[in-house]
Design a protein around this motif. Sequence first.
Motif, mmCIF file in Angstrom:
data_model
loop_
_atom_site.group_PDB
_atom_site.id
_atom_site.type_symbol
_atom_site.label_atom_id
_atom_site.label_comp_id
_atom_site.label_asym_id
_atom_site.label_seq_id
_atom_site.Cartn_x
_atom_site.Cartn_y
_atom_site.Cartn_z
ATOM 1 N N PHE A 106 52.781 -32.610 -36.360
ATOM 2 C CA PHE A 106 53.067 -33.221 -37.661
ATOM 3 C C PHE A 106 53.811 -32.234 -38.554
ATOM 4 N N THR A 107 54.853 -32.770 -39.200
ATOM 5 C CA THR A 107 55.647 -31.991 -40.149
ATOM 6 C C THR A 107 55.650 -32.768 -41.464
ATOM 7 N N LYS A 108 56.458 -32.275 -42.411
ATOM 8 C CA LYS A 108 56.521 -32.956 -43.713
ATOM 9 C C LYS A 108 57.342 -34.243 -43.618
ATOM 10 N N ASN A 109 58.373 -34.212 -42.794
ATOM 11 C CA ASN A 109 59.260 -35.372 -42.603
ATOM 12 C C ASN A 109 60.153 -35.078 -41.389
ATOM 13 N N ALA A 110 61.078 -35.981 -41.114
ATOM 14 C CA ALA A 110 61.980 -35.747 -39.969
ATOM 15 C C ALA A 110 62.844 -34.521 -40.216
ATOM 16 N N THR A 111 63.268 -34.354 -41.457
ATOM 17 C CA THR A 111 64.146 -33.235 -41.807
ATOM 18 C C THR A 111 63.488 -31.902 -41.458
ATOM 19 N N GLU A 112 62.214 -31.761 -41.811
ATOM 20 C CA GLU A 112 61.532 -30.505 -41.512
ATOM 21 C C GLU A 112 61.414 -30.306 -39.996
ATOM 22 N N ALA A 113 61.136 -31.381 -39.282
ATOM 23 C CA ALA A 113 61.009 -31.266 -37.822
ATOM 24 C C ALA A 113 62.339 -30.823 -37.209
ATOM 25 N N LEU A 114 63.437 -31.371 -37.716
ATOM 26 C CA LEU A 114 64.746 -31.010 -37.161
ATOM 27 C C LEU A 114 65.121 -29.580 -37.527
ATOM 28 N N ASN A 115 64.732 -29.139 -38.722
ATOM 29 C CA ASN A 115 64.952 -27.726 -39.089
ATOM 30 C C ASN A 115 64.149 -26.805 -38.180
ATOM 31 N N LEU A 116 62.901 -27.190 -37.917
ATOM 32 C CA LEU A 116 62.041 -26.401 -37.032
ATOM 33 C C LEU A 116 62.694 -26.233 -35.661
ATOM 34 N N VAL A 117 63.203 -27.332 -35.122
ATOM 35 C CA VAL A 117 63.804 -27.279 -33.790
ATOM 36 C C VAL A 117 65.109 -26.488 -33.816
ATOM 37 N N ALA A 118 65.994 -26.815 -34.770
ATOM 38 C CA ALA A 118 67.306 -26.156 -34.808
ATOM 39 C C ALA A 118 67.146 -24.651 -34.964
ATOM 40 N N ARG A 119 66.313 -24.253 -35.906
ATOM 41 C CA ARG A 119 66.099 -22.840 -36.197
ATOM 42 C C ARG A 119 65.565 -22.105 -34.958
ATOM 43 N N GLY A 120 64.707 -22.782 -34.209
ATOM 44 C CA GLY A 120 64.084 -22.136 -33.055
ATOM 45 C C GLY A 120 64.956 -22.137 -31.813
ATOM 46 N N VAL A 121 65.917 -23.055 -31.766
ATOM 47 C CA VAL A 121 66.673 -23.248 -30.531
ATOM 48 C C VAL A 121 68.007 -22.501 -30.534
ATOM 49 N N ALA A 122 68.687 -22.505 -31.696
ATOM 50 C CA ALA A 122 70.086 -22.035 -31.695
ATOM 51 C C ALA A 122 70.311 -20.919 -32.703
ATOM 52 N N GLY A 123 71.347 -20.148 -32.444
ATOM 53 C CA GLY A 123 71.739 -19.070 -33.363
ATOM 54 C C GLY A 123 73.209 -18.752 -33.164
ATOM 55 N N PRO A 124 73.702 -17.767 -33.897
ATOM 56 C CA PRO A 124 75.112 -17.390 -33.757
ATOM 57 C C PRO A 124 75.440 -17.069 -32.295
ATOM 58 N N GLY A 125 76.596 -17.534 -31.859
ATOM 59 C CA GLY A 125 77.004 -17.292 -30.467
ATOM 60 C C GLY A 125 76.635 -18.440 -29.541
ATOM 61 N N ASP A 126 75.738 -19.340 -30.000
ATOM 62 C CA ASP A 126 75.382 -20.506 -29.176
ATOM 63 C C ASP A 126 76.326 -21.662 -29.462
ATOM 64 N N LYS A 127 76.408 -22.583 -28.489
ATOM 65 C CA LYS A 127 77.170 -23.820 -28.704
ATOM 66 C C LYS A 127 76.180 -24.983 -28.775
ATOM 67 N N VAL A 128 76.367 -25.835 -29.758
ATOM 68 C CA VAL A 128 75.505 -27.020 -29.904
ATOM 69 C C VAL A 128 76.402 -28.245 -30.035
ATOM 70 N N VAL A 129 76.093 -29.282 -29.266
ATOM 71 C CA VAL A 129 76.858 -30.525 -29.354
ATOM 72 C C VAL A 129 76.148 -31.476 -30.315
ATOM 73 N N LEU A 130 76.898 -31.971 -31.287
ATOM 74 C CA LEU A 130 76.403 -32.981 -32.233
ATOM 75 C C LEU A 130 77.301 -34.207 -32.122
#
Length: 397
Positions: free
Chosen positions: A86-110
């Motif tokens: 459980f998070t505060k909302n979808a936005t927080e959950a997506l921040n949690l995932v993005a922050r933990g998964v990707a960083g500079p030098g990575d490629k992410v497809v949106l």
Amino acid sequence: MAIATHPDLRAEFPTLDREGIVYLDAAATSQTPRAVLAAMNDYYAHHRASVHRGVYAVAAEATDLFEGARHRIARFAGAEARNTVFTKNATEALNLVARGVAGPGDKVVLTEMEHHSNLVPWQLTGAELLWVGLDAQGRLDLDQLDGFLAAGGVKAVAVAHVSNVVGTINPVADICARARAAGALSVVDGTQAVPQMPVDVLELGADFYVWTGHKAYGPTGVGVLHGRREALEALPPLLGGGHMIASVTKEGPRFAEVPTKFEAGTSAIAEVIGLGAAVDFLTRIGMDAVREHEVELTAYALEQLSAMEGVTLDGPHAAEERGALVSFTVEGVHPHDVAEIIGSRGVCVRAGHHCAQVLMQALGHQATTRASFSVHSTREDVDALVAGIKRVQEVFA
Ligand SMILES: Cc1ncc(COP(=O)(O)O)c(C=O)c1O
């Protein structure tokens, strides 16, 4: 139309008792059934205590209500409770995932149709972003996705299950499979899907699947993240504090197991219990019936609006290919004026960029007006929308 015209169902929503209200903004936030209000009130009135820590009876009852809700919420989405955070909302959950998964030098497809909640968090990671575009009916260009994946080195593919603007239902099982085959993680924003159609997270094969309570007839303040166990275990927590640790020394914390690791501090206890009641409400109706009703209503709205001169619709032409909303423009009238005139007649619709400015740029719009449907919506509600648009056209003629 059996479900929405059922008097008991409309009576479930106190807001609909208000004179002259036609609520067509469920994609922004849904109305709250009495059962959800009752469940939250019951917690506050009879079982109010913090969860997980107390040993006395009231605290044990609160914990049972909270964890019981987690089980039912997980089951509702085809996930396991132990992999449901459980998070505060979808936005927080997506921040949690993005922050933990990707960083500079990575490629992410949106994709170009992402809500800012599944877009800005990825921009904040500093990763290189690759954009999958859309065709004229708002469908994703999967060849482009394949091209990005074939080039290699993609860390994650993040995609909406259902667009909150054009309504497109994306083939997320297929997209997750393509991502997995290329060694990339899949992140699905199911915010607009879970309230509208049967969703089985395990079947979809997403590494991470996110949704939000307040669009699914639950209260505000609670979001949901389901994940594959190993993916969740590899993800660092976003917040530190009480509850999320196994032990703490001066040298540092040892984290608790998933999902506790991600639930620092006192949880939104009443809200989780309320969301539990919301999924019970939807389960009683049956998600197949919800979907059937909303497809029929969307088809009716598409038919009515596409017959109107000067009205342009976005998204797939077939109701079966889309979620329960219509996004449109009226020639020569700003979408905010459309929404205001319609709103003055009691019909609640949303106008703006719908937190999807990259999509607006792809569509060539500044803004659109959006009407979205839910279990209590009826054909008469669509007729009121159509009458409102006719009035807009008269005013601006
Ligand atoms: C597709 C989509 N994703 C994410 C969100 C964000 O949801 P929340 O504001 O509850 O975090 C929304 C809300 O409009 C949405 O429509």
